[in-house]
Write an enzyme that holds these catalytic residues in place. Structure first.
Site, PDB file in Angstrom:
ATOM      1  N   GLU A 197       0.804  -1.212   0.000  1.00 23.92           N
ATOM      2  CA  GLU A 197       0.000   0.000   0.000  1.00 23.92           C
ATOM      3  C   GLU A 197       0.843   1.269   0.000  1.00 23.92           C
ATOM      4  O   GLU A 197       0.477   2.250  -0.652  1.00 23.92           O
ATOM      5  CB  GLU A 197      -0.963   0.006   1.197  1.00 23.92           C
ATOM      6  CG  GLU A 197      -2.132  -0.971   1.047  1.00 23.92           C
ATOM      7  CD  GLU A 197      -1.796  -2.399   1.404  1.00 23.92           C
ATOM      8  OE1 GLU A 197      -0.645  -2.666   1.823  1.00 23.92           O
ATOM      9  OE2 GLU A 197      -2.667  -3.280   1.265  1.00 23.92           O
ATOM     10  N   ALA A 252     -10.110   0.631   4.873  1.00 28.63           N
ATOM     11  CA  ALA A 252      -9.527   1.814   5.509  1.00 28.63           C
ATOM     12  C   ALA A 252      -8.564   1.412   6.624  1.00 28.63           C
ATOM     13  O   ALA A 252      -7.575   2.100   6.889  1.00 28.63           O
ATOM     14  CB  ALA A 252     -10.628   2.715   6.070  1.00 28.63           C
ATOM     15  N   PHE A 297      -6.304  -0.568   6.624  1.00 30.55           N
ATOM     16  CA  PHE A 297      -4.932  -0.817   6.176  1.00 30.55           C
ATOM     17  C   PHE A 297      -4.110   0.459   6.108  1.00 30.55           C
ATOM     18  O   PHE A 297      -2.928   0.432   5.737  1.00 30.55           O
ATOM     19  CB  PHE A 297      -4.919  -1.501   4.799  1.00 30.55           C
ATOM     20  CG  PHE A 297      -5.701  -2.773   4.710  1.00 30.55           C
ATOM     21  CD1 PHE A 297      -6.079  -3.468   5.854  1.00 30.55           C
ATOM     22  CD2 PHE A 297      -6.077  -3.301   3.479  1.00 30.55           C
ATOM     23  CE1 PHE A 297      -6.817  -4.651   5.767  1.00 30.55           C
ATOM     24  CE2 PHE A 297      -6.807  -4.479   3.384  1.00 30.55           C
ATOM     25  CZ  PHE A 297      -7.179  -5.145   4.528  1.00 30.55           C
ATOM     26  N   HIS A 335     -10.710  -4.972  10.211  1.00 32.92           N
ATOM     27  CA  HIS A 335     -11.382  -4.791   8.916  1.00 32.92           C
ATOM     28  C   HIS A 335     -12.727  -4.087   9.074  1.00 32.92           C
ATOM     29  O   HIS A 335     -13.600  -4.255   8.218  1.00 32.92           O
ATOM     30  CB  HIS A 335     -11.630  -6.147   8.236  1.00 32.92           C
ATOM     31  CG  HIS A 335     -10.423  -6.775   7.618  1.00 32.92           C
ATOM     32  ND1 HIS A 335      -9.428  -7.355   8.345  1.00 32.92           N
ATOM     33  CD2 HIS A 335     -10.057  -6.919   6.320  1.00 32.92           C
ATOM     34  CE1 HIS A 335      -8.494  -7.844   7.528  1.00 32.92           C
ATOM     35  NE2 HIS A 335      -8.854  -7.587   6.297  1.00 32.92           N
TER      36      HIS A 335
HETATM   37  C1  LIG Z   1      -2.153  -4.553   4.550  1.00 31.65           C
HETATM   38  C2  LIG Z   1      -3.162  -5.396   3.906  1.00 31.65           C
HETATM   39  N1  LIG Z   1      -3.383  -5.268   2.575  1.00 31.65           N
HETATM   40  C3  LIG Z   1      -4.308  -6.031   1.959  1.00 31.65           C
HETATM   41  C4  LIG Z   1      -5.031  -6.956   2.657  1.00 31.65           C
HETATM   42  C5  LIG Z   1      -6.108  -7.795   1.966  1.00 31.65           C
HETATM   43  N2  LIG Z   1      -5.639  -9.170   1.803  1.00 31.65           N
HETATM   44  C6  LIG Z   1      -5.920 -10.112   2.704  1.00 31.65           C
HETATM   45  S1  LIG Z   1      -5.176 -11.568   2.341  1.00 31.65           S
HETATM   46  C7  LIG Z   1      -4.474 -10.931   0.958  1.00 31.65           C
HETATM   47  C8  LIG Z   1      -3.615 -11.784   0.085  1.00 31.65           C
HETATM   48  C9  LIG Z   1      -2.405 -12.262   0.785  1.00 31.65           C
HETATM   49  O1  LIG Z   1      -1.675 -13.083  -0.069  1.00 31.65           O
HETATM   50  P1  LIG Z   1      -0.532 -14.018   0.490  1.00 31.65           P
HETATM   51  O2  LIG Z   1       0.348 -13.246   1.368  1.00 31.65           O
HETATM   52  O3  LIG Z   1       0.083 -14.697  -0.664  1.00 31.65           O
HETATM   53  O4  LIG Z   1      -1.275 -15.061   1.415  1.00 31.65           O
HETATM   54  P2  LIG Z   1      -2.316 -16.189   0.997  1.00 31.65           P
HETATM   55  O5  LIG Z   1      -3.667 -15.548   1.049  1.00 31.65           O
HETATM   56  O6  LIG Z   1      -1.954 -16.674  -0.357  1.00 31.65           O
HETATM   57  O7  LIG Z   1      -2.170 -17.230   2.042  1.00 31.65           O
HETATM   58  C10 LIG Z   1      -4.814  -9.596   0.803  1.00 31.65           C
HETATM   59  C11 LIG Z   1      -4.394  -8.741  -0.317  1.00 31.65           C
HETATM   60  C12 LIG Z   1      -4.788  -7.050   4.039  1.00 31.65           C
HETATM   61  N3  LIG Z   1      -5.487  -7.881   4.807  1.00 31.65           N
HETATM   62  N4  LIG Z   1      -3.837  -6.280   4.625  1.00 31.65           N
END
Ligand SMILES: Cc1ncc(C[n+]2csc(CCOP(=O)(O)OP(=O)(O)O)c2C)c(N)n1
Ligand SMILES: Cc1ncc(C[n+]2csc(CCOP(=O)(O)OP(=O)(O)O)c2C)c(N)n1
Ligand SMILES: [Mg+2]
Ligand SMILES: [Mg+2]
Lengths: 337, 321, 337, 321
Positions: C71, C95, C97, C140
């Site tokens: 971000e 928000a 985040f 969240h």
């Molecule tokens: C700071 C932040 N940005 C975005 C998100 C939304 N989000 C939750 S899980 C995720 C994907 C994470 O991917 P990865 O680290 O590969 O883990 P996986 O879900 O594949 O186990 C995202 C973008 C979040 N929770 N926190």
């Protein structure tokens, strides 16, 4: 008891707590200074403004840790250490830098207890420097305590003098919750009598620094000094000011504030933070909800304008609430009928 | 190093526990019994278990939003977790945390995390505690391929190297961060990057418990010996969507079916231990049956548990105020 | 004119602005979804809750950008792009985040203009999802708009309905200052008549959604719906409520609020954000400073408690200010004498 | 590639301008004429100039807290900068920014930055603008060795690789971040780390304008050709303290004197161009004299300029409100 500066008071609080409790450690950028440097000294700086001088000499490198310039990394580490058995005091050099590490403070440390169902204890203290007056411009002069106060799970402390700084910092370190401790950079060289032995000042107990019948002034941090000055001046004219230093914005001693306003019927709130959603609005709202009948005049808020902090001395001085502006506000409120 | 029979049984049991836990949640989610976001780790059991089986109770881990497997592998109580995920008062976090915030500090589980990249800095703190108090403890940061790009992870890796902390960075690379493939969101080489910070790094087949475990043993040894952090990249797959409800339109049809057929961690494990006559199939079947019962009971208990009360809303913010 | 959901209204605003102005681009995590994926589709998601669906099909990959989960990286890039000729609309998924990227918002984008002496123009829009109700727990579900409102240099928008969302988002995209646009996740499926053609709703002009003589209710975002509901119910009983939706917290249409309170003499402020230093305190302070004589009763603030947002539905529902709580507050204020 | 006579003269002139600017500020700071924090870049001229001489006016850079050199090399007006640093109304930022916030978007100077690591994400944005509008532009992120550990820098590097942006990451490695040596705060290999994100990386002698420039040419070519980002690590030294007033107690006595004697960038440049008969010493002496006059005049002008007025405090927050 001896005369100490605010800087010395902060330093002494840390030293005494580190002596008392082996789990107290400190960390931050150049809290020692000189790590890896060609001079090979253990302490080149002792903090960017010298607040943590002498600590490494007494407590060694294992308990006095310099960090890379990675605030999320080391503040997060401090939070994690606090949750697992240490009692870290981490320094966020300028409060303005919170933008790169806020998550670790309000979403992690500040929420552990609640979101883990009460099972976490996070005795973390974050010391940070705030406020205008050093011609440090818009990214090194902000107050920002309102955005910490907004967050459930964080305690927020604003020591207004050397005596307050020592007692409140010892309390912060002993406190089992995450505490953000705001040191005003323009107060470091101010001095007063400070006990040599350790003492604590409880959180959530306001300090009434002046008593008077006509108006209550609630002020924070450096603004307490200004408010006291105004109160002293106006006393000579027969205008009696009660000055309240809440000491902590979270928890807030609303009762004392309300009582004082019930006595005086008039309120001026002085807050160096940006004017929207700040402590001035917070206190004003508290009072108008809880001391409505007692109010004889509109509450007056003295704050900076809604602008970033400017660089040039001439306008930075106009930015900061001054004793003159506080005095004018008091006169206006007292003159209202 | 050869794992003992006991260790093997425990590893199988833990993997089975996670798999069944997640599969049941998948069903319960579809049925609408679970509030909020649920991220399942089915398919990734070998990394959670292969890593955590080397840890002591007092060693700490920080997990991710996809944290059930980590928690179970670290020894968190199944029923207590199930109740939490169902939002019940006697759940692990009193119903205040839910799936994304499962934590049990008594088990060294520092929390799933709703913030991608939130955990690795915290783990540095746990490792610092271990180092400062000279406990010989280590700490593990689990994080995903998506998280691996977050600045917080880079900072934690650097800090661990600088402070020579006993941290193991366990990257669970399941090929996707939400709906975005790692091949898009990351163009370099994870090992090179970790080495760029100054720590040894290794890539393993995350479906193979033995490979994961082997790498973890070395990493833990380094950590306990005071030789600083290590990095393990576990190549793996998640079997379900990013969260329950995800259409998985980004995946080729049949991709996961093929993975399951060819390299499911339970299947690989069974094959390996039976071929090498380390365990009998019957022993594992027995475990399967036992776990099925445990999960069933946990769900029954969770459903029967009361929700938090109005008063609970206001507690647990501060230790003192 | 046709019935559209809040989600559709947001989508349509973006589509129409992208058609109008080639420099408008959008970016965020999975605003398309599927990049690099084995299915080889251009749009697997269209946003985590489907708000940005269909954009890539019309505007292509150069103007609809998926980002890594960084971000600070991409919000900073959006700020830098805005300062150099594009008009980016960046999505901060939740928000909550903001803790990992706040610096790029309040210290960079928000301060360019002032600290560069008025010479920077930063037409950046940050869309973000906020609010409780989805059982998404404490990381969240936060509101957090008070901490943005606190920051000089940022404009803050809280659309309360589909109609508002479209007009305010078009305004935000056309605005030459950094704007943070808060979409309440519990509003996405709400519907109303929304014009098909583009239109703007100016910032800093409150919308008075109900008029009544007895009490003014100021409410934000989702809370406007609740306030209207309460007003409708109480009207039948002969209690007249004026409901004010300020639409933007920065700039704030203080004049309309003050006028309304001058007419009704009583005020309830409803704010879904954490209670300390929030919009409820901000509005309360504004009114008690500027409509003091008109006030016939203490100002009542309806907010959540000072706790993180809990997970379990039963207590999350108690956390959020409800129509019932608003109604009780109105009755209390109206009954005060 | 051989630099033209004109280019060489311009490069020398720019380095001299920066050196004299900084040395004069050192004197003025000591005399108390300059408010606030002042970070001087004397010693590091070759990286600022060697990089910026390859840029067009419309190419953008983001600088650091130590940003005077970057600004001057990018073509910002000397007098306007001097006035800003003195806090005057007709300074580059109206006296509102000061040394740490020097910016001039018309010159492609996106700002010095008070936040360590603040600039690199912004530069990705400038590069995105160039890419989207197909201007053929590139953008440069200057950052220090200390900053190189910040998560924001890692994120920007990754983003530039993923979006294939025309960014040049210019790490000015002067061996210290404040009072802390890089050898403490960073244990790995910067090049490996950059390569780990997927971009070509090279280390150069940051005292040698020619070496810096050579690397920059290649990087710019890559950028303008659409071949994505590059990384240049310039090894350099700052001659003064971290900020004016710093005791520099972390440095061995005489360290900087030795650097100046052995590898000062002005000295190396003069030697190289005279030995190769590319320029005459007299041409450079002339420039020296000219610059001395310019700096003197800028200081005189700055001191004579009025400060901002009370009304200025309140303007320039928003374009419209
Ligand atoms: C700071 C932040 N940005 C975005 C998100 C939304 N989000 C939750 S899980 C995720 C994907 C994470 O991917 P990865 O680290 O590969 O883990 P996986 O879900 O594949 O186990 C995202 C973008 C979040 N929770 N926190
Ligand atoms: C986020 C943040 N953290 C800390 C600081 C304080 N600070 C200012 S300059 C500096 C050192 C930067 O070192 P480096 O990146 O090597 O640049 P140099 O000063 O050597 O040019 C620090 C720690 C800051 N301004 N911003
Ligand atoms: Mg993943
Ligand atoms: Mg440096």
């Amino acid at each position: 008891m001896s005369i100490k500066s605010y800087r010395e008071a902060v330093n002494e609080a840390i030293v005494q707590e580190m002596r008392r409790d082996e789990t107290v450690i400190i960390m931050g950028e150049d809290v020692k200074g000189g790590m890896g440097g060609s001079a090979g000294v253990d302490e080149a700086w002792g903090g960017v403004l010298g607040v943590t001088k002498g600590l490494v000499a007494e407590f060694g490198h294992d308990r006095v840790l310099d960090t890379p310039i990675t605030e999320s990394g080391f503040i997060g580490a401090a939070a994690g250490a606090a949750a697992t058995g240490l009692r870290p005091v981490a320094e966020l050099m300028f409060a303005d830098f919170v933008g790169v590490c806020f998550d670790q403070i309000f979403n992690q440390a500040g929420k552990f207890r609640y979101m883990f169902g009460g099972k976490a204890v996070t005795p973390l203290t974050i010391r940070t420097m705030y406020g205008a007056g050093m011609r440090a411009a818009s990214q090194h002069s902000q107050c920002l305590y309102p955005i910490f106060t907004h967050m459930p799970g964080l305690k927020v402390v604003l020591p207004s003098s050397a005596y307050e700084a020592k007692g409140l910092l010892i309390q912060a370190i002993r406190d089992d919750d995450p505490v953000v401790f705001f040191e005003h950079k323009m107060l470091y060289d101010t001095t007063e009598e400070v006990p040599d032995e350790p003492y604590t000042i409880p959180f959530g107990e306001a300090n009434v620094t002046r008593e008077g019948d006509d108006v209550t002034i609630v002020a924070f941090g450096r603004m307490v000094r200004f408010a006291n000055k105004v109160a002293d001046k106006l006393e000579a004219e027969g205008i009696g000011c009660t000055v309240v230093d809440p000491r902590t914005t979270s928890p807030l001693d609303g009762d004392t504030i309300i009582e004082c306003v019930e006595d005086t019927g008039r309120l001026v709130v002085v807050d160096e933070a940006s004017p929207r959603c700040n402590m001035a609005t917070d206190i004003s709202a508290l009072v108008s909800a809880n001391a409505f009948r007692a109010l004889k005049a509109p509450i007056k808020m003295v704050t900076p304008p809604h602008t970033p902090v400017p660089f040039a001395p001439e306008i930075e001085d106009l930015y900061v609430p001054s004793p003159e502006k506080i005095e004018a506000a008091v006169r206006e409120v007292v003159g209202y009928s | 190093m050869q794992l003992s029979r006991e260790e093997l049984l425990k590893a199988y049991r833990d993997m089975r526990l996670i798999r069944d836990f997640e599969e049941r949640l998948h069903v319960e989610s579809a049925a609408g019994s679970i509030p909020g976001f649920v991220h399942l780790s089915a398919g990734e059991e070998a990394s959670a278990v292969g890593v955590c089986m080397e840890l002591r109770k007092t060693d700490c881990i920080a997990a991710t939003h996809r944290g059930h497997g980590h928690a179970l592998a670290k020894g968190c109580d199944v029923t207590s977790m199930m109740k939490e995920i169902f939002g019940r008062r006697d759940g692990m976090c009193g119903g205040k945390g839910g799936s994304m915030h499962i934590a049990d500090l008594d088990q060294g589980m520092m929390g799933a995390n709703g913030i991608v990249g939130g955990g690795p800095p915290l783990v540095c703190g746990a490792a610092l505690t271990a180092k400062t108090l000279k406990t010989g403890g280590v700490a593990v940061a689990f994080f995903g391929d998506g998280a691996s790009n977050q600045g917080t992870v880079a900072e934690a890796m650097n800090l661990a190297c600088v402070w020579e902390l006993p941290v193991i960075f366990c990257l669970e690379d399941n090929g996707y961060g939400e709906a975005t493939a790692t091949s898009f969101a990351f163009r370099g080489d994870q090992l090179k990057r970790a080495e760029g910070y100054g720590m040894p790094a290794v890539r393993v087949n995350g479906h193979d418990l033995f490979e994961v475990n082997e790498a973890m043993r070395e990493a833990v040894e380094r950590g306990r010996n005071g030789d600083g952090p290590s990095f393990i990249q576990c190549m793996t797959h998640r079997y379900y969507g990013h969260f329950e409800g995800d259409s998985t339109a980004y995946r080729a049809e049949g991709e996961i079916a093929k993975v399951i057929e060819e390299m499911d961690c339970m299947m690989l494990f069974r094959k390996r231990v039976t071929e090498a006559s380390l365990l009998e199939p019957e022993q594992m079947d027995e475990i399967d049956a036992e776990i099925a019962g445990i999960i069933e009971q946990a769900v029954v208990d969770a459903k029967a548990s009361p929700p938090p009360s109005a008063a609970d809303l206001l507690t647990d913010v501060y230790v003192s105020y």
